[in-house]
Design a protein around this motif. Structure first.
Motif, PDB file in Angstrom:
ATOM      1  N   GLY A 115      -2.702   5.199  -4.766  1.00 32.32           N
ATOM      2  CA  GLY A 115      -2.787   4.637  -3.186  1.00 32.32           C
ATOM      3  C   GLY A 115      -4.026   3.996  -2.894  1.00 32.32           C
ATOM      4  N   GLY A 154      -4.371   0.405  -2.323  1.00 34.00           N
ATOM      5  CA  GLY A 154      -4.690   0.049  -0.843  1.00 34.00           C
ATOM      6  C   GLY A 154      -5.882  -0.555  -0.457  1.00 34.00           C
ATOM      7  N   TYR A 191      -5.210  11.947   0.887  1.00 33.03           N
ATOM      8  CA  TYR A 191      -4.934  10.834   1.471  1.00 33.03           C
ATOM      9  C   TYR A 191      -5.955  10.383   2.754  1.00 33.03           C
ATOM     10  CZ  TYR A 191      -0.462  10.317  -0.794  1.00 33.03           C
ATOM     11  OH  TYR A 191       0.453  10.124  -1.623  1.00 33.03           O
ATOM     12  N   MET A 209      -8.593   8.485   0.259  1.00 29.46           N
ATOM     13  CA  MET A 209      -7.884   7.072   0.356  1.00 29.46           C
ATOM     14  C   MET A 209      -8.330   6.628   1.598  1.00 29.46           C
ATOM     15  SD  MET A 209      -3.887   6.182   0.239  1.00 29.46           S
ATOM     16  CE  MET A 209      -3.331   4.645   0.415  1.00 29.46           C
ATOM     17  N   THR A 245       0.730  -1.196   0.121  1.00 34.15           N
ATOM     18  CA  THR A 245      -0.228   0.143  -0.027  1.00 34.15           C
ATOM     19  C   THR A 245       0.851   1.259  -0.145  1.00 34.15           C
ATOM     20  OG1 THR A 245      -1.884  -1.094   1.244  1.00 34.15           O
ATOM     21  CG2 THR A 245      -1.685   1.211   1.331  1.00 34.15           C
ATOM     22  N   ALA A 276       2.214   1.659  -3.439  1.00 35.52           N
ATOM     23  CA  ALA A 276       1.073   1.959  -4.571  1.00 35.52           C
ATOM     24  C   ALA A 276       0.998   3.387  -5.026  1.00 35.52           C
ATOM     25  CB  ALA A 276      -0.116   1.836  -3.963  1.00 35.52           C
ATOM     26  N   PRO A 277       1.179   4.398  -4.442  1.00 35.47           N
ATOM     27  CA  PRO A 277       1.309   5.778  -4.783  1.00 35.47           C
ATOM     28  C   PRO A 277       2.400   5.996  -5.900  1.00 35.47           C
ATOM     29  CG  PRO A 277       0.932   6.068  -2.547  1.00 35.47           C
ATOM     30  CD  PRO A 277       1.309   4.453  -2.681  1.00 35.47           C
ATOM     31  N   TYR A 291       5.089  10.283   1.878  1.00 27.68           N
ATOM     32  CA  TYR A 291       5.176  10.949   0.499  1.00 27.68           C
ATOM     33  C   TYR A 291       5.140  12.351   0.713  1.00 27.68           C
ATOM     34  CZ  TYR A 291       4.690   6.525  -1.791  1.00 27.68           C
ATOM     35  OH  TYR A 291       4.883   5.265  -2.196  1.00 27.68           O
ATOM     36  N   ALA A 337       1.298   6.221   4.710  1.00 26.54           N
ATOM     37  CA  ALA A 337       1.443   6.642   3.218  1.00 26.54           C
ATOM     38  C   ALA A 337       1.659   8.171   3.156  1.00 26.54           C
ATOM     39  CB  ALA A 337       0.676   6.014   2.360  1.00 26.54           C
TER      40      ALA A 337
END
Lengths: 241, 286, 728
Positions: free
Chosen positions: C60, C64, C141, C145, C27, C30-31, C120, C116
């Motif tokens: 993500g 995710g 996020y 997300m 996860t 993933a981004p 980032y 995450a």
């Protein structure tokens, strides 16, 4: 032998997965026809062999996923437990496996017939087109190598480590999205959209359906690879110790 | 049918040695009880006998030829019930047995299936889907598929697990009847089953055969090594193998197994279970 | 043992599971897909917010959600696979155990998503620089997300609890993912589950509508997945029963199905009553929209409007006071039109409350309000409020009228309940002090009338044309002036972008275009008295550009710095910007129109596109212009020529109308923007080159008798026939 085949076929066809995937595939087929194919592919008619190739290429991943689900049945935990009984019978394991492959082939064929049937109905309904003879070649070019390759790959993978099969299913979905050269383009999704644009046009303004040697070679290689993998999976002697 | 196990050794790829050079002839008719503690090598031996495994050393002969070269012949005459097994839940009892009959290549399968179902008391469940059966009923389906087609070699790994006492007795009788013209190899932890029906007992321990003979011979070997103590002092309990222990008004009454019985013990006739315990205890002492 | 204790031990167990760590690490990775190949915010993925925040966060979200849904299936099935259930079920209630297990997965997912976001953050800060938007980052996020991953967990758990089959649940989830990504729902923000609709990202004009629709859709999915999960709790198998009997037994805990149905009801309510998109038909009906009465039974002398947008909620509140004279001796039912998102709060006539009917008959952008007006002189006051809605036909791009802290855009009936008979109108608009309003019509003056103490300023608009207020854009604009020999221009761009625009010397680029057109065709009529105005509009309002008298309006994606800074080999040429400026000559200076436009494609667009090509050729060289203009037109023309439906038009009639409209729209567009420019290019060669063609065009532009210029006029000026310009 026929009895075992029929039992296997019955087990596949009455499986909830098959029924579910059958419905999903039918819906997706209709969606593809009415979305991507209806306006024609690479300037050709929506019912040209090229457009039809793309249609089959787009639906093939679902057919493959169904096929791989069939293969997972061969290597499931439950199946292993049943094998503790069936493997002690005098029926040759290779023949037994071949029979089950044949049942899977029939399952795949039935699904393919549904996909093809939906398209024929669609063509007749929207375009009053019913000259389906030219669509035979794309059908063979996509569905046959796809079946053999993924059956072989699936069986080999299932033999090594069954969860890989689910990974392959995911890869199949990605595989359809990547631009590949004709030799490697198993589903032909890129090929059917770009190659006709490079061909001279016939009197009717459409490029005639002819695929390059590299595409043929690719299909033959996929067929051979699938056959070899299947052979390896069928006949590799296995003793657990 | 005639099977000969000759100096068979079996070592798994993880280094575990399951069998250490065992030999035993198996001839029909006989009903052989295979007993031993957990991990003794019973299931490994059975898998070797059904050609599910290949021995790492020694060989198993079917008649005069190695088993591996006669695998087809073996399987044509084999009925096998593994310790744990699966069934196709989506089929009915009849369909599953029909499926197995087809795999076994049984001619006139319908009659054979009806017979197997009748012998295992499954006739009433003929059209019942296997997923709805109880544990004991599933075990009976397992036994039914093993006896399907009247095989000459019947190998049953813990067949009576999960069965009620009445069913257990029925099956004991069924196996006994079946053994009149074939080899029946019965692996079990229930000594009572062996005592009731087996004419031969093989005791496996740590991959070797400790005993191979009739139950009577085993009992004879334990004669004089089994006794009763009416009032067992608590501090002495640890020194003996106690096979039965009963709290009474006078105190604790124990049945013990020992190489030399203590003076307070009164010698009694050993049962097969006492004899088995005596043998195992003696081996463990070594 | 209390529920919290179970939750603690379950959470501890999850965090000790290797599979969880695998899912969490994947996860976190993933981004990266959003940086490399997954670009769902596609309409303008060049924006910094899109490139460095939206795309990675959406990647993500997808990754995710898939990973945690699979982890959920694995964890729930493990209990049965490892036959743990037979032990635990005798100790704890299955309901409590299952709830704590799912909740612990939700906690684990929250931890992974927060990690995450933290992971980032430094890179995003570095890449976005001055355009960093912390609020948007949190939204991406934690607003997109996290709820999506949570809904994935809840859906997976629900499906597993219903089916008790891992594979079947996985297939159903896959079907849901495919459906969510299919064309059926691609333009419906509420129905997109794993791939929330983020059609654009604005660096300079705020992202309020995307944030609002994003959060709304996530809430809906959370509600639906939670309700399905609650409904699946009674379905957990017990007493050896199958699904049906277990469910019936489980439903004795009535609060479970009750809560589930309440949540489902809320979800449906949210779906049906979403405030963002109107219920108009998808295709544009006609420009006339709702018909207004042609035989007036009343006159409206004046309307005075006060508008108070609430930029935090994206809504506005307004009052419109009309001075009306009802010519009839009885009540007259009169129809007003207004934005579909507004509701009328109150209508009074001479101080008395009077009845009205909101017809809720959404068409294009507007709906009708019927008001019963008493006879004689009437002071009609209408109070209205609400959130302006996006036209259903643009629901995929979510562009339209917007009120946000950074940007406001308003069109005709977004100001007030509009009526075409109004003689005179005056509007007072109260905006946050940093927002400066500009009308797209040069003759609609916008005057500041007061600076308020609450950090707002009130502006007044008094249009020369009755109650029509045109389009209004408000942002923190600054004006960049450009002067050339014949014409001067002012470019309104956001203050935040000023440095970047000056860096690329945008004034010089604009001056070059103006000079080119003036030198080649002459100066447009306004040049002597006024300036050409260029307005940069936010992408929340529109994509592309348009031009009205003396004003060209272009969306922010026309002005991304890299369009003007990158080398000619790689740059996206500033085509839209040039095109919209050229429209001040072709289209506004001189209208191009033909009765046969539908068949020959002749319109202002053809000559504008040709001129744009000429400017690009002069600026970037012949090779570049050929590759980016002529070759593109040619390939489009070839595409059209070879297209099946163009070759066999009879098949077009067999297509269902929606597809036929798609094909016809594509044909019209290619005719106007590719075929006609190619014909002009051919004419250029036939008349003897560019200079000769420039002379001809200058003649057409300055010929006072020609307005509009038809295709025949063009052919006459060139001395060519229609056949001569037919393409090969």
């Amino acid at each position: 032998m026929i009895k075992i085949f029929l039992y296997e076929l019955r087990r596949i066809l009455t499986n909830k997965f098959f029924v579910g995937l059958f419905i999903v595939t039918c819906i997706y087929s209709w969606q593809t026809l009415s979305g991507d194919i209806i306006t024609g592919v690479a300037n050709t008619a929506p019912f040209s062999a090229w457009s039809y190739g793309l249609y089959l290429g787009k639906t093939a991943p679902l057919l493959v996923i169904t096929l791989l689900f069939f293969v997972t049945f061969l290597y499931s935990r439950k199946e292993k437990q049943v094998q503790s009984i069936t493997s002690t019978t005098s029926f040759s394991p290779a023949r037994y496996c071949l029979l089950r492959c044949a049942a899977m082939a029939v399952g795949y064929l039935l699904l393919s017939v549904a996909v093809i049937g939906i398209s024929f109905f669609f063509y007749d309904w929207v375009f009053q087109f019913s000259d389906f003879g030219n669509l035979l070649l794309p059908i063979l070019l996509i569905l046959l190598p796809t079946f053999v390759f993924f059956l072989g790959l699936g069986m080999a993978a299932g033999r090594i480590f069954p969860p890989i099969l689910y990974g392959i299913m995911l890869l199949v979905l990605i595989f359809g999205q990547i631009a590949l050269p004709p030799v490697a383009d198993l589903f032909g999704i890129q090929f059917y959209q770009s190659y006709p644009l490079t061909l001279p046009l016939g009197a009717d303004g459409e490029p005639a359906f002819s695929v390059p040697a590299s595409f043929w070679i690719g299909k033959i290689l996929y067929l051979a690879a699938g056959g070899l993998l299947m052979f390896a999976a069928l006949f590799k002697k296995k003793r657990t110790y | 049918m005639n099977i000969s196990i000759q100096n068979v050794e079996m070592t798994y790829s993880n280094g575990k040695q399951a069998l250490q050079g065992i030999s035993a002839p198996l001839q029909s008719p006989s009903l052989i009880g295979l007993v031993g503690p957990n991990g003794a090598g019973k299931s490994t031996l059975m898998k070797l006998l059904v050609a599910g495994l290949l021995p790492t050393k020694g060989e198993i002969l079917l008649g005069d030829s190695p088993l591996i070269s006669k695998e087809k012949e073996l399987k044509e005459n084999l009925g096998y019930l593994p310790q744990s097994f699966g069934l196709y839940d989506e089929l009915t009892v009849y369909q599953f047995l029909d499926y197995m009959a087809a795999l076994k290549g049984i001619p006139q399968s319908r009659a054979a299936i009806e017979k197997a179902m009748a012998e295992t008391n499954l006739s009433q469940y003929k059209r019942t889907r296997i997923r709805t059966l109880s544990g004991g009923q599933r075990q009976r389906v397992g036994i039914a598929q093993a006896i399907l087609g009247n095989p000459k070699l019947l190998i049953l790994d813990e067949p009576t697990v999960g069965l009620d006492p009445e069913e257990r007795i029925n099956f004991r009788n069924l196996f006994s009847k079946a053994a009149q013209d074939k080899i029946v190899l019965l692996s079990t932890h229930i000594i009572e089953d062996v005592q009731s029906i087996c004419n031969r007992i093989i005791i496996l321990h740590c991959g070797i055969i400790l005993f191979d003979g009739s139950p009577q011979e085993l009992i004879l070997a334990a004669q004089g090594h089994v006794g009763m103590i009416d009032q067992m002092p608590a501090e002495k309990e640890e020194g003996y193998h106690i096979t039965a222990r009963l709290n009474t008004l006078k105190g604790v009454c124990c049945r013990i197994v020992a190489e030399e019985l203590p003076p307070i013990a009164q010698a009694v006739d050993p049962t097969l279970e006492d004899a088995y315990m005596y043998l195992i205890a003696k081996e463990e002492k070594k | 043992m209390s529920f919290l204790s179970y939750l603690r031990v379950e959470t501890g167990r999850i965090f000790r599971s290797r599979i969880f760590w695998l899912a969490a690490v994947l996860t976190l990775c993933a981004p990266i897909a959003g940086y490399l190949f997954y670009f769902p915010a596609t309409l303008n993925h060049e924006s910094s917010i899109g490139l460095w925040i939206a795309n990675p966060a959406l990647a993500g979200t997808f990754g995710g959600t898939v990973l945690f849904a699979l982890l959920t299936l694995y964890e729930l099935d493990r209990v049965y696979r490892k036959e743990m259930a037979s032990l635990t079920d005798t100790i704890v209630s299955t309901l409590m155990l299952s709830s704590s297990r799912t909740l612990s997965l939700l906690l684990a997912a929250a931890a992974a998503v927060v990690c995450a976001a933290v992971l980032y953050l430094p890179y995003t800060l570095y890449r976005t620089g001055a355009l960093w938007d912390g609020g948007y980052y949190l939204f991406a996020y934690l607003g997109l997300m996290l709820p999506t991953v949570w809904s994935g967990i809840l859906l997976a758990a629900a499906l597993y609890q219903f089916t008790r089959r891992v594979e079947l649940s996985a297939v159903l989830l896959t079907a849901l993912v495919l459906l969510s990504m299919s064309q059926y729902v691609s333009d419906q923000f509420l129905l997109r589950w794993i791939n929330p609709l983020v059609p654009w990202c604005s660096d300079y004009f705020g992202n309020l509508r995307v944030i609002q629709t994003g959060l709304y859709s996530r809430l809906l999915w959370l509600l639906l997945s939670a309700s399905l999960w609650l409904l699946s709790l009674p379905a957990i198998r017990k007493y050896g029963y199958g699904l049906g009997r277990s469910f019936l037994k489980g439903c004795r805990k009535i609060y479970l199905p009750f809560t589930a149905f309440v949540l489902i009801g809320c979800g449906f309510g949210m779906y049906l009553c979403q405030p963002f998109i109107n219920h108009s038909q998808m295709e544009y009906a006609s420009f006339s929209s709702h018909p207004m009465s042609t035989e007036p039974k009343l006159t409206i002398d004046e309307v005075e409007i006060t508008c108070k947008p609430n930029v935090m909620t994206g809504t506005q509140q307004g009052t419109a006071t009309y001075k009306i004279f009802n010519l009839e001796k009885e009540d007259v039912v009169e129809t007003f039109i207004m934005n579909c998102g507004y509701t009328i709060d109150k209508v009074t006539a001479n101080g008395e409350t009077i009845p009205y009917t909101d017809l809720n008959n959404d068409l294009n952008f507007e709906k009708q309000i019927e008001v019963t007006i008493p006879p004689g002189y009437v002071t009609l006051v209408m109070e209205y409020s609400g959130m302006p809605q996006v036209w259903n036909g643009l629901r995929g791009s979510l562009t339209g009228t917007v009120f946000s802290p950074e940007f406001i855009s308003l069109e005709m009936c977004d100001f007030y309940p509009y009526h075409s008979f109004i003689e005179h109108g005056k509007l007072e608009l109260t905006l946050p002090e940093k927002l400066i309003p500009i009308s797209n019509w040069v003759d609609i003056e916008v005057n500041l009338i007061s600076e308020n103490t609450d950090g707002t300023r009130t502006w007044e608009l008094e249009p020369p044309r009755g109650g029509y207020f045109g389009n209004l854009y408000a942002a923190e604009y600054i004006a960049l002036e450009t002067e050339t020999e014949n014409i001067s221009a002012v470019f309104y761009c956001p203050k935040k972008q000023q440095a970047a625009m000056e860096e690329v010397n945008i004034q010089q680029i604009l001056a070059d275009v103006l000079e080119y057109c003036s030198a080649h065709y002459g100066t447009p009529p306004f040049a002597e008295e006024g300036k050409l105005r260029l307005i940069e509009a936010g992408i929340p309002a529109m994509m592309g550009g348009y031009a009205v008298d003396q004003t060209s309006i272009m969306s922010e994606n026309t002005f991304y710095e890299k369009i003007y800074t990158a080398s000619a080999e790689t740059a996206n040429s500033p085509e839209i910007m040039i095109h919209e400026i050229v429209h001040q000559w072709w289209g506004l200076g001189k209208n191009l129109y033909d009765d046969n436009t539908a068949s020959n494609g002749w319109s202002s667009e053809g000559l504008t596109t040709y001129t744009t090509y000429r400017i690009i050729k002069e600026k970037y060289g012949e090779e570049y212009a050929k590759e980016h203009c002529v070759d593109v037109w040619q390939s489009q023309a070839d595409y059209l020529k070879n297209n099946f439906y163009f070759r066999y038009p009879e098949y077009l009639d067999r297509l269902p109308e929606q597809y036929a409209a798609r094909v016809r729209g594509s044909v019209d567009s290619i005719m106007m923007y590719s075929v006609v420019p190619l014909k002009i290019l051919k004419a250029e060669k036939l008349v003897g080159g560019e200079e000769k063609m420039d002379e001809i065009l200058k003649g057409l532009f300055t010929n006072q008798n020609l307005n509009p210029i038809t295709y025949a006029d063009f052919l006459d000026a060139c001395g060519l026939t229609e056949e001569a310009l037919e393409l090969d």
